[in-house]
Design a protein around this motif. Structure first.
Motif, mmCIF file in Angstrom:
data_model
loop_
_atom_site.group_PDB
_atom_site.id
_atom_site.type_symbol
_atom_site.label_atom_id
_atom_site.label_comp_id
_atom_site.label_asym_id
_atom_site.label_seq_id
_atom_site.Cartn_x
_atom_site.Cartn_y
_atom_site.Cartn_z
ATOM 1 N N ALA A 107 0.811 -1.213 0.000
ATOM 2 C CA ALA A 107 0.000 0.000 0.000
ATOM 3 C C ALA A 107 0.846 1.266 0.000
ATOM 4 O O ALA A 107 0.344 2.345 -0.323
ATOM 5 C CB ALA A 107 -0.926 -0.004 1.218
ATOM 6 N N LEU A 108 2.138 1.178 0.336
ATOM 7 C CA LEU A 108 2.995 2.367 0.383
ATOM 8 C C LEU A 108 3.341 2.837 -1.033
ATOM 9 O O LEU A 108 3.644 2.021 -1.908
ATOM 10 C CB LEU A 108 4.298 2.065 1.128
ATOM 11 N N PRO A 109 3.347 4.137 -1.259
ATOM 12 C CA PRO A 109 3.798 4.640 -2.566
ATOM 13 C C PRO A 109 5.302 4.391 -2.743
ATOM 14 O O PRO A 109 6.042 4.221 -1.778
ATOM 15 C CB PRO A 109 3.507 6.138 -2.508
ATOM 16 N N VAL A 110 5.773 4.385 -3.985
ATOM 17 C CA VAL A 110 7.172 4.100 -4.290
ATOM 18 C C VAL A 110 8.080 5.166 -3.687
ATOM 19 O O VAL A 110 9.176 4.862 -3.202
ATOM 20 C CB VAL A 110 7.371 4.006 -5.826
ATOM 21 N N GLU A 111 7.635 6.429 -3.676
ATOM 22 C CA GLU A 111 8.461 7.504 -3.122
ATOM 23 C C GLU A 111 8.752 7.268 -1.643
ATOM 24 O O GLU A 111 9.838 7.573 -1.157
ATOM 25 C CB GLU A 111 7.770 8.865 -3.285
ATOM 26 N N ASP A 114 11.509 4.655 -1.169
ATOM 27 C CA ASP A 114 12.855 5.198 -1.340
ATOM 28 C C ASP A 114 13.244 6.051 -0.141
ATOM 29 O O ASP A 114 14.388 6.013 0.316
ATOM 30 C CB ASP A 114 12.935 6.037 -2.621
ATOM 31 N N PHE A 115 12.306 6.827 0.368
ATOM 32 C CA PHE A 115 12.589 7.707 1.500
ATOM 33 C C PHE A 115 12.910 6.901 2.758
ATOM 34 O O PHE A 115 13.808 7.244 3.518
ATOM 35 C CB PHE A 115 11.393 8.638 1.737
ATOM 36 N N LEU A 121 16.693 -2.111 3.740
ATOM 37 C CA LEU A 121 16.528 -2.837 5.009
ATOM 38 C C LEU A 121 16.135 -4.288 4.756
ATOM 39 O O LEU A 121 16.590 -5.194 5.452
ATOM 40 C CB LEU A 121 15.464 -2.156 5.883
ATOM 41 N N ARG A 122 15.313 -4.507 3.738
ATOM 42 C CA ARG A 122 14.901 -5.863 3.415
ATOM 43 C C ARG A 122 16.113 -6.680 2.964
ATOM 44 O O ARG A 122 16.275 -7.835 3.367
ATOM 45 C CB ARG A 122 13.841 -5.834 2.326
ATOM 46 N N ASP A 123 16.979 -6.077 2.143
ATOM 47 C CA ASP A 123 18.182 -6.778 1.690
ATOM 48 C C ASP A 123 19.143 -7.021 2.842
ATOM 49 O O ASP A 123 19.843 -8.029 2.875
ATOM 50 C CB ASP A 123 18.885 -5.974 0.587
ATOM 51 N N LEU A 124 19.172 -6.091 3.795
ATOM 52 C CA LEU A 124 20.069 -6.227 4.938
ATOM 53 C C LEU A 124 19.698 -7.439 5.788
ATOM 54 O O LEU A 124 20.563 -8.185 6.247
ATOM 55 C CB LEU A 124 20.025 -4.949 5.787
ATOM 56 N N PHE A 125 18.410 -7.667 5.978
ATOM 57 C CA PHE A 125 17.975 -8.771 6.830
ATOM 58 C C PHE A 125 17.888 -10.100 6.088
ATOM 59 O O PHE A 125 17.734 -11.135 6.707
ATOM 60 C CB PHE A 125 16.615 -8.442 7.472
#
Length: 127
Positions: A107-111, A114-115, A121-125
């Motif tokens: 549901a979050l917009p793409v902007e 990025d912000f 964070l997903r790649d970090l975990f």
């Protein structure tokens, strides 16, 4: 009730209801003497004497009587209660965010992604 013959002194156990409220003529079985037996009138029950009242009830306290003043209890602080409710609300929100994380990210917009660096964070975990 016990009935006694006035002539010979013989005693008989008689039900008070058999004598009745007005009395009754009875006859002795031993000497055949007849007399009028009256019902037993209960004595008037006097009220119990009043109980003495202790002095401390009679005499009210006087000004400056040497008694210590009553201490008022301290006001209760409700900050701990409010803090626990707020902490519980935060825990419920974190659990709900974790449970519905996929729907929230979709549901979050793409902007905003990025912000907030959500992909980083997903790649970090994942590693």
């Amino acid at each position: 009730m016990q009935v006694t013959c006035p002539n010979c002194g013989a005693r008989y156990a008689v039900d008070p209801l058999a004598i009745g409220p007005t009395g009754r003529t009875v006859q002795c079985a031993r000497c055949s003497h007849r007399w009028r037996e009256r019902p037993i009138v209960p004595a008037a029950v006097a009220p119990p004497p009043p109980r003495p009242v202790p002095d401390f009830v009679i005499r009210p306290p006087t000004y400056n009587s040497g008694l210590p003043a009553l201490a008022t209890p301290p006001a209760k602080s409700h900050w701990a209660q409010w803090l626990s409710v707020a902490g519980l609300a935060v825990v419920v929100l974190v659990i709900a965010a974790y449970a519905f994380r996929g729907e929230i990210l979709a549901a979050l917009p793409v902007e905003w992604r990025d912000f907030l660096h959500i992909d980083a964070l997903r790649d970090l975990f994942r590693q």
